[in-house]
Design a protein around this motif. Structure first.
Motif, PDB file in Angstrom:
ATOM      1  N   ALA A 168      65.197  27.694  80.152  1.00  0.00           N
ATOM      2  CA  ALA A 168      64.170  26.710  78.740  1.00  0.00           C
ATOM      3  C   ALA A 168      63.498  25.541  79.068  1.00  0.00           C
ATOM      4  CB  ALA A 168      64.732  26.947  77.583  1.00  0.00           C
ATOM      5  N   LEU A 169      64.878  24.671  79.361  1.00  0.00           N
ATOM      6  CA  LEU A 169      64.392  23.164  79.839  1.00  0.00           C
ATOM      7  C   LEU A 169      63.613  22.584  81.046  1.00  0.00           C
ATOM      8  CD1 LEU A 169      68.026  22.136  79.144  1.00  0.00           C
ATOM      9  CD2 LEU A 169      65.950  22.356  77.893  1.00  0.00           C
ATOM     10  N   GLY A 202      56.890  19.081  76.658  1.00  0.00           N
ATOM     11  CA  GLY A 202      55.496  19.519  76.278  1.00  0.00           C
ATOM     12  C   GLY A 202      54.716  20.084  75.787  1.00  0.00           C
ATOM     13  N   LYS A 203      54.936  21.607  75.595  1.00  0.00           N
ATOM     14  CA  LYS A 203      54.167  22.672  75.707  1.00  0.00           C
ATOM     15  C   LYS A 203      54.651  22.830  73.965  1.00  0.00           C
ATOM     16  CE  LYS A 203      51.215  26.263  76.067  1.00  0.00           C
ATOM     17  NZ  LYS A 203      49.535  25.465  76.387  1.00  0.00           N
ATOM     18  N   ARG A 204      54.023  22.084  72.968  1.00  0.00           N
ATOM     19  CA  ARG A 204      53.975  22.552  71.919  1.00  0.00           C
ATOM     20  C   ARG A 204      54.604  23.410  71.318  1.00  0.00           C
ATOM     21  NH1 ARG A 204      49.264  18.747  70.184  1.00  0.00           N
ATOM     22  NH2 ARG A 204      50.327  16.628  70.837  1.00  0.00           N
ATOM     23  N   SER A 205      53.465  24.823  71.536  1.00  0.00           N
ATOM     24  CA  SER A 205      54.757  25.876  71.012  1.00  0.00           C
ATOM     25  C   SER A 205      55.805  25.687  71.247  1.00  0.00           C
ATOM     26  CB  SER A 205      53.880  27.254  71.472  1.00  0.00           C
ATOM     27  OG  SER A 205      53.929  27.561  72.895  1.00  0.00           O
ATOM     28  N   VAL A 206      56.572  25.719  72.704  1.00  0.00           N
ATOM     29  CA  VAL A 206      58.023  25.711  72.912  1.00  0.00           C
ATOM     30  C   VAL A 206      58.726  24.784  72.308  1.00  0.00           C
ATOM     31  CG1 VAL A 206      59.895  25.569  75.256  1.00  0.00           C
ATOM     32  CG2 VAL A 206      57.499  26.538  74.946  1.00  0.00           C
ATOM     33  N   ALA A 227      67.821  17.194  66.963  1.00  0.00           N
ATOM     34  CA  ALA A 227      66.815  17.619  67.408  1.00  0.00           C
ATOM     35  C   ALA A 227      65.316  17.145  66.606  1.00  0.00           C
ATOM     36  CB  ALA A 227      66.201  18.958  66.713  1.00  0.00           C
ATOM     37  N   ARG A 228      65.608  16.262  65.029  1.00  0.00           N
ATOM     38  CA  ARG A 228      64.246  16.137  64.230  1.00  0.00           C
ATOM     39  C   ARG A 228      63.858  14.368  65.039  1.00  0.00           C
ATOM     40  NH1 ARG A 228      66.468  15.111  58.625  1.00  0.00           N
ATOM     41  NH2 ARG A 228      64.248  14.035  58.287  1.00  0.00           N
ATOM     42  N   GLY A 229      65.264  13.914  65.848  1.00  0.00           N
ATOM     43  CA  GLY A 229      64.572  12.635  66.513  1.00  0.00           C
ATOM     44  C   GLY A 229      63.476  12.900  67.736  1.00  0.00           C
ATOM     45  N   ILE A 230      64.458  13.799  68.034  1.00  0.00           N
ATOM     46  CA  ILE A 230      63.542  14.142  69.498  1.00  0.00           C
ATOM     47  C   ILE A 230      61.655  14.527  69.115  1.00  0.00           C
ATOM     48  CG2 ILE A 230      62.904  15.696  71.548  1.00  0.00           C
ATOM     49  CD1 ILE A 230      66.295  16.199  71.427  1.00  0.00           C
ATOM     50  N   MET A 231      62.231  15.142  68.022  1.00  0.00           N
ATOM     51  CA  MET A 231      60.061  16.000  67.494  1.00  0.00           C
ATOM     52  C   MET A 231      58.680  14.340  67.370  1.00  0.00           C
ATOM     53  SD  MET A 231      57.373  17.657  67.297  1.00  0.00           S
ATOM     54  CE  MET A 231      58.872  19.228  67.534  1.00  0.00           C
TER      55      MET A 231
END
Length: 261
Positions: A168-169, A202-206, A227-231
């Motif tokens: 996944a990463l 980097g892939k937005r769908s992922v 996760a919100r901070g990363i986004m």
């Protein structure tokens, strides 16, 4: 899939799904083996439903809205029409060609026509060790298929779950990363750390799919806030709006409960 989940999708999208397709969803399942890359899920959102994502189909003088039920690579797909005079029928769409109305009268007839020539009597499910080996040696399509098949097994070893987190990463294919994110989301809380990391993909769908799974699995924990901070740091303005919408819905309790899918 529950009838309630189908009704949520319809209410948010403002459509009514053709009855044969609704029957398939509630009696057989959501997505799975099929033509092309397989049957698409009704929606990528499991914990909340967001509007949009339907396809616009130009079919002669009768434009309609449709739902992609099969991806065949690139922009080629089979679309189930949900509005217009041909509602309930399927069309094939592709690059540089007009939408082509399929001869089958509805979704179930189309599925039956695809299954008829298939001989599945001697096909045995592949085991975990075989699928794990394919993840390191096969091409992209085979790796995607291997991750998908792992999701059908009753249980996975700790080592395989750890491998899924690595895929996944770090897998070179965004399709493999997406499939790994999807499976981690289905496995539960043990994959949350990897899902949080995948929000920065980097892939937005992922990244968006990983974010939804984190909210569903860990919405009341620091992992969701991370996760919100990363986004917010990705520069994906739409993703940020989705994250904030998910948070507001979570605070209002407007999310599907576990098992609501």
């Amino acid at each position: 899939m529950s009838e309630a989940r189908v009704e949520v999708f319809e209410a948010v999208q403002g459509i009514r799904l053709p009855q044969p397709y609704r029957t398939f969803l509630t009696s057989v399942g959501d997505g799975g083996v099929g033509p092309g890359y397989g049957l698409q899920e009704l929606s990528r959102w499991r914990s909340v439903e967001l509007p949009g994502g339907l396809a616009r189909v130009e079919l002669g003088d009768a434009p309609a809205t449709g739902l992609r039920v099969v991806d065949a690579g690139g922009i080629e797909a089979t679309v189930l029409l949900v509005t217009g005079p041909y509602s309930g029928r399927l069309v094939d769409v592709g690059a540089g060609t007009s939408a082509r109305l399929r001869p089958e009268e509805d979704f179930l007839t189309w599925c039956a026509a695809w299954l008829e020539p298939a001989d599945l009597s001697g096909v045995a499910p592949r085991g975990e060790s075989v699928l794990v080996e394919l993840l390191s040696t096969a091409d992209e399509a085979e790796r995607v298929r291997a991750v998908h098949e792992l999701g059908a097994l009753d249980a996975l070893s700790d080592g395989t779950v750890k491998l899924l987190g690595s895929l996944a990463l770090r897998d070179s294919s965004s399709k493999v990363r997406y499939q790994a994110v999807e499976l981690l989301g289905e496995l539960g809380g043990e994959g949350v750390d990897a899902l949080v990391g995948a929000v920065g993909d980097g892939k937005r769908s992922v990244s968006r799919r990983a974010m939804v799974h984190v909210m569903r699995l860990a919405g009341a924990t620091p992992a969701w806030q991370e996760a919100r901070g990363i986004m917010r740091s990705t520069g994906d303005d739409v993703g940020v709006r989705i994250a904030e919408d998910l948070e507001s819905r979570r605070l209002l309790g407007a999310v599907l409960p576990p098992g609501g899918a």
